[in-house]
Structures are given as C-alpha cells and as structure tokens.
Design an enzyme around this catalytic site. Structure first.
Site, PDB file in Angstrom:
ATOM      1  CB  CYS A  12     -16.784  56.008 103.562  1.00 25.82           C
ATOM      2  SG  CYS A  12     -18.261  56.953 104.010  1.00 25.82           S
ATOM      3  CB  CYS A  20     -20.240  16.418 102.124  1.00 26.21           C
ATOM      4  SG  CYS A  20     -20.122  16.081 103.870  1.00 26.21           S
ATOM      5  CB  CYS A  25      22.856  -9.375 104.736  1.00 23.58           C
ATOM      6  SG  CYS A  25      22.840  -7.670 104.209  1.00 23.58           S
ATOM      7  CB  CYS A  71     -19.791  44.883 114.537  1.00 25.21           C
ATOM      8  SG  CYS A  71     -21.310  45.777 114.264  1.00 25.21           S
ATOM      9  CB  CYS A 114      -8.877  18.430 120.643  1.00 22.24           C
ATOM     10  SG  CYS A 114      -9.419  18.474 118.922  1.00 22.24           S
ATOM     11  CB  CYS A 143      22.959  -9.764 100.705  1.00 18.67           C
ATOM     12  SG  CYS A 143      21.561  -8.649 100.758  1.00 18.67           S
TER      13      CYS A 143
END
Lengths: 511, 152
Positions: free
Chosen positions: A301, A274, A160, A314, A256, A138
């Site tokens: 803040c 795309c 083989c 939110c 799904c 082989c």
C-alpha cells in the site's frame, strides 16, 4: 471446369453466398447448411446481421465429417479425371499437397514421372495380397523359416508380414506418420497406399491412420487450420494469406468458442499484428529476469506499506488497513482517476536532458518497457481473476436465486458481463504491446485515448462485478449498460487500429 | 528379442566384410550396445585422431534407428558438442530411418560425414556457420580438438 466448381465450393462464405444459385450443390453450401444448427451459428448469423467490421474476417468452421467428405470428394474427382484408382489418386493428391490443378497439369505432361515421384511407380495396378514363400529370408528380422507369409508393394521389396506390420505400427502409432509412409527399403520411395494398409494393419490402427490422414489434409492446405484448443476436432477455413498478416489480425472463433488468431494460432491478440506479438513475447521472455518483480502478485500500500494481494480483477484498490484508495496500475490516488484525470495508461516520456548518456538511455528504455509490460501483465492477471470471481459468484447465484426471485435466465447478465470483461481485458492486454511498438504521433494519441476509454469502461464494470452477491440484483440494468458500453469501446478501439493497419501506414517504431 | 537377433546378424556381416578404419567391440552380455573406434581419415582435420563412438540399439530396433553417441569430443557441425555427442541426420533421422538399413550403411555414412560435413543439417549451427564462412578457422579448431581430445 470441374476444378473451378470445386474451388468455389471450398471458398469463403462470402463467395458461396454470392453464387448460391449456380453453385447450390457445392461442398461449401452442404457444409454451411449442415453445420448451421450446431456449429458456430451464433456468430455466423451475427456477421450476416451487422455489416462486417474492419477487424473481423470471413471464415467457416468444419467438423471432422465435413473434412473427411471434402477429401473424399476431391479424391473421387481426381480419380475420375486421371483414370487412376481411388487409393492412388489419394496418394497423388497428398503428394502435391492437395493442389488439384497442379496435379492434373503435371500428370498430363509427364505421367510416368509424377507417379514415380509420388511413390506409385508404374505398371498395372492389382489389388494387394500376401504371398507364402518357401525359401525366404526377411532382411529386417533375418528369420528364414520355410513357409513365411510375405508382402511387397509394387516396388517388389519383400519382407515378412510380421515385420511389415510392426513397421507400419511404429510409423502410425509412435511417429504419427500416415500420408508419407514408404516401403521399408533404404532409398525406395514407394508409398504405402490405403489398400495395403487395409490388408496389413488392425482395424484400430487403420482408424488411427485415417485420423492422421485427415490431419495432414488440414495441415497441407494453407487456408485450413486446426483449432488449437485441447481436444477440439474442428478446423477453420479462412482466406487470409500469410503475407497479409502485417495488415490484418484475423481473429476467428471456433465452434468450441475458443478465440484464436488464424495467422499464428495463438490466443486472440487483436489489435496487435502477429509479428509484433512474436516480438513482444520474445522480449517478455528475454526480459523476464528483470521483470520478475512485476509478476509478483503483491504490492505494498503506497500509504501504510502493508502487503496487499489482489483478489479481484478491479484495479481500484482500497487498503484494508488504512482505507487508502489507490490505482493498482500506477499506484496513484484513485481520486485522481476521475473522468478527466485518468491517464495511467499513458507513458510519459521524460524529455531529452537526462537521456543523454548511455546508462540513462538504457534505464529509460527499461522503464518504458516496464511501463507497458506492467499493464500488459496486469490485464492478463485481472482477466483470470475476473473469471475466478465469476465462478465463485455463479455458485453464490445458485443459492441466491430463490431469495432474489430472479430466474436462472435472468441472472445470465452476469455471465454476459463476465464474458465481456474477459474479452475486453484480452484486447486491452494486447493494446499495451501494440502501444509499446507505436511511433509517437497524432495517431498514437488517438489510439491511447481509445485505450483509456476502454480501460475506464472495463474497470468500472469490473468494480461492479466485485460487489457482494446480495447487492447485484438492483445493479442489473446498470451492469447490462456497462457491459454494452465496454463492448462498444472495444469495437471502436479495434476498428480504429484495424483501419490504420489495413492502410499500411508506418505505425511502428523501427526497432 | 528381435533387436538382439538383428544386432548379432549385423555384427556377423560386419566381421565378414569389415569397413576400413572402423573397429567394432562389444560386450557379449549386452548385444544392444556397440563400442566403435573410428580412425580419423587422412587429409581431414581429424587425421591422426581416434574417435570412440557408442551405438545403442533401442528395444524396437530395427524399426527405430540406432542411437549414435560420440564419446570422444569432436569439433564437427553434425555432432553435438555436449556430453551426448549425438549424431542424428540423414538416414538416422527418425522420419527417414528404414528398418532394412544395415549397420554397414550406417557406419559408412558416419565415415562419410566425418570427411564431408553437412552444414545445412547441422546440430551445431555456430560450427556450421564457421565451416561455411571461415573454413580455415574451422579446420584449425577441428585439428586442435583432434590433438587435444582424440590422441591415443
């Protein structure tokens, strides 16, 4: 003739419905009937019910069994037409990427050449078998023990069986190869057919091989695509061609429930086409260093400068410490966000004077980008926070049910609201990438008005959604109304954008 | 074990039938790594240079391709310009590799690529672009690198 039937069998639902009578037994109908009960039925029916909107596309969803059946049927047909065995027909079809017409045509013209190129060689076909050889070395493992069991494909290159097996196992398992595994000899293109596989590999490997074959089938066919959701086994069929993608954003929803773009398989990015999505994502990646500070989850803040972390979707913020109410997006006073004052979705371009020198120009370009990126990123984050909040709320709802006297079915309005919020924010997010590339004209104004309306509707719903669980029950009707209103605003925005895209108007800036 | 056996066999065959300008060296304890010395061919920018190339045979060799790594820096579109110096094209690509391909063929292929680069299969796209558009400049740089890194 046969092939025509086949094509209609594989085509869209629309076609299928169109010639239901003449083509009742085709694949398409078989799948549709079979799949209705468990696959994508909800939105299928919806499409039938209301007229298709301009931002929606026709598509069908196929499960693993359907895909296998489609393949088998085509192989069977080709086998009958060409008079080739099933295994060889399958190889031929795969070689020509399932283009049946082209296969039949070229086969009729030059049979020998087609067989040769597909790796089938010529000569009679016999069922494959192994041979025990007395004197054999082989050339893979260089074992030369007498009595070695060997195998060769039609090309006659003999090795083989142990080496053959390991070769096939490496190809299938490690490299995920199936349709185009060739003889192990350098420069020999003979393809290992399915029957040889049966003879040589274990049942487990054969099963893997079949799965891979199915996968290449879907990969090879332009109008079929795998749902990109993890572990999802469904494929979606849609007739939108790549060249149409500058005018259509083909969003599909798999069985799904994963919503994705058929064009680029990214998550739903309507209304942005795309190529702009690709450009935008690239830009965001390139500019991420500059924009790093934006992605930080905290802001100060504007009144008392204490650090604030956003914990809900939110954008109407109330500082815990000083009770100052402001908008998370523009940091301006919330009281100015009344119906007629709401303009924080709009980027005001400062006119000419200070845009003169290069530095100021690039500064202005950065400001412009940051304006849109900021809003894009905010909605992305908010969608996630809304979802987290819903999970928390759901848990509370279970406890609350008994107290409130509402049944589980009755509290599903929160689920509906949450889903609407997710979807609207997903669209809203992409409107900012869309707007970034838009040319400034009347149409932009209209787009931004729609954007503003949707954003206001979403923020109003989102705010209600954040109320303590105990206060939710009396708000049910209002939340249902607001949910419907949000969905409506989203439809209007998407429809307007899709119409304009479809007309192929010059909507976008050059660079 | 199979990899070991095949590598020894390949070495024997190459010793019996050596390739011009290619020397093979190895450590008897580790038959899965070969140290190869290639002499730059005449009339190429690599003329006069000596290039060291390591060949590593993976455990599942010959079912997986050998891994080639140039230890001598070389200015070439198909050899990565980093500390790996890897070369992976044509018959060496995982999807093209055939287990019956002999090392004689692999080394002859390497020699051929050094003579005739394949800019369309480049790993160093900038070098490939230069090779195609400004071959003079490419040759100049490749010669400089040969002088700088590949002189004994």
């Amino acid at each position: 003739m046969d092939s025509d039937d086949e094509m209609s069998g594989l085509s869209s639902q629309d076609d299928f419905r169109g010639d239901l009578d003449s083509d009742g037994g085709s694949l398409g109908s078989a799948f549709d009937d079979e799949d209705e009960p468990d696959v994508g039925f909800s939105q299928d029916k919806e499409i039938v019910k209301h007229k298709k909107r301009s931002y929606e596309v026709e598509y069908s969803i196929y499960g693993p069994a359907d895909i296998q059946a489609q393949q088998d049927k085509q192989v069977e047909e080709v086998s009958q037409i060409l008079g080739q065995p099933v295994a060889a027909s399958a190889i031929l079809l795969r070689h020509l990427r399932w283009n049946k017409e082209r296969l039949i045509e070229s086969y009729m013209e030059r049979q020998e050449a087609v067989l040769d190129i597909a790796g089938l060689g010529s000569g009679s076909v016999q069922s494959p078998r192994t041979h025990v050889m007395k004197n054999f070395t082989c050339t893979i493992c260089y074992d030369d023990e007498p009595g070695t069991t060997t195998y060769a494909l039609k090309c006659g290159h003999r090795y083989c069986v142990d080496c053959y097996r390991q070769y096939l196992a490496t190809k299938i398992q490690d490299e995920g190869e199936a349709a185009r595994i060739q003889c192990p000899t350098q420069d020999c293109h003979q393809v290992v057919d399915s029957k040889s596989m049966d003879l040589l590999v274990t049942a487990e490997l054969k099963a893997r091989y079949e799965i891979l074959l199915t996968r290449t089938y879907v990969d090879d066919i332009e109008k079929l695509k795998w749902c990109p959701a993890p572990n999802c086994e469904y494929a979606v069929q849609c007739e939108i061609k790549p060249r149409e993608l500058s005018r259509i954003v083909p969003t599909v929803e798999c069985a799904c429930h994963h919503r994705f773009c058929f064009g680029c398989t990214l998550q739903d990015h309507q209304p942005t086409p795309c190529m702009l999505v690709k450009k935008w994502l690239k830009k965001c990646e390139d500019d991420s260093e500059t924009a790093n500070w934006i992605s930080a989850n905290t802001k100060e803040c504007p009144k008392c400068q204490s650090g604030i972390e956003k914990n809900g979707g939110c954008n109407h913020m109330t500082c815990r410490k000083c009770k100052h109410e402001f908008c998370w997006i523009c940091m301006g006073l919330w009281s100015e966000h009344g119906q007629s004052w709401y303009n924080c979705n709009r980027f005001e371009e400062k006119s000419g004077v200070n845009g003169r020198d290069a530095q100021a120009k690039s500064r202005a370009a950065l400001d412009r980008y940051l304006h849109y990126y900021n809003r894009y990123a905010t909605h992305e984050l908010s969608a996630k926070l809304d979802k987290d909040l819903y999970v928390k709320t759901e848990r509370k709802m279970i406890n609350l049910q008994a107290a409130s006297g509402l049944s589980w079915i009755e509290v599903q309005f929160l689920d509906t609201a949450s889903k609407a919020l997710q979807q609207c924010r997903q669209s809203l997010k992409w409107t900012y990438a869309f707007a970034y590339y838009l040319k400034r004209n009347n149409m932009t104004e209209m787009f931004e008005d729609n954007q503003k309306d949707l954003q206001m509707a979403v923020e109003a719903l989102s705010e209600m959604f954040e109320k303590p669980v105990t206060e939710l029950k009396p708000l049910k009707v209002e939340i249902l109304d607001k949910t419907a209103y949000c969905n409506k605003r989203r439809e209007i925005l998407l429809e307007d954008a899709a119409d304009k895209l479809k007309k192929g108007e010059q909507l976008f800036r050059e660079n | 074990m199979a990899a070991q056996k095949r590598s020894i066999k390949e070495l024997t065959m190459l010793n019996n039938d050596p390739i011009d300008g290619v020397e093979i060296d190895h450590d008897d304890k580790d038959m899965l790594t070969w140290k190869i010395t290639i002499t730059g061919l005449e009339e190429t920018p690599y003329e006069g240079g000596t290039f060291i190339l390591h060949v590593t045979f993976p455990n599942d060799y010959p079912f997986k391709a050998p891994v080639l790594s140039f230890k001598t820096k070389i200015y070439h579109p198909n050899i990565s310009n980093d500390d790996k110096g890897s070369m992976c094209l044509g018959l060496l690509r995982p999807d093209s590799w055939k287990p019956s391909t002999r090392m004689t063929t692999v080394l002859a292929f390497v020699k051929q690529i050094l003579t005739t680069p394949e800019p369309d299969e480049a790993i160093e796209v900038n070098i490939a672009k230069e090779f195609k558009d400004n071959n003079k400049e490419f040759t100049k740089k490749a010669k400089e690198w040969t002088k700088k890194y590949a002189k004994r």
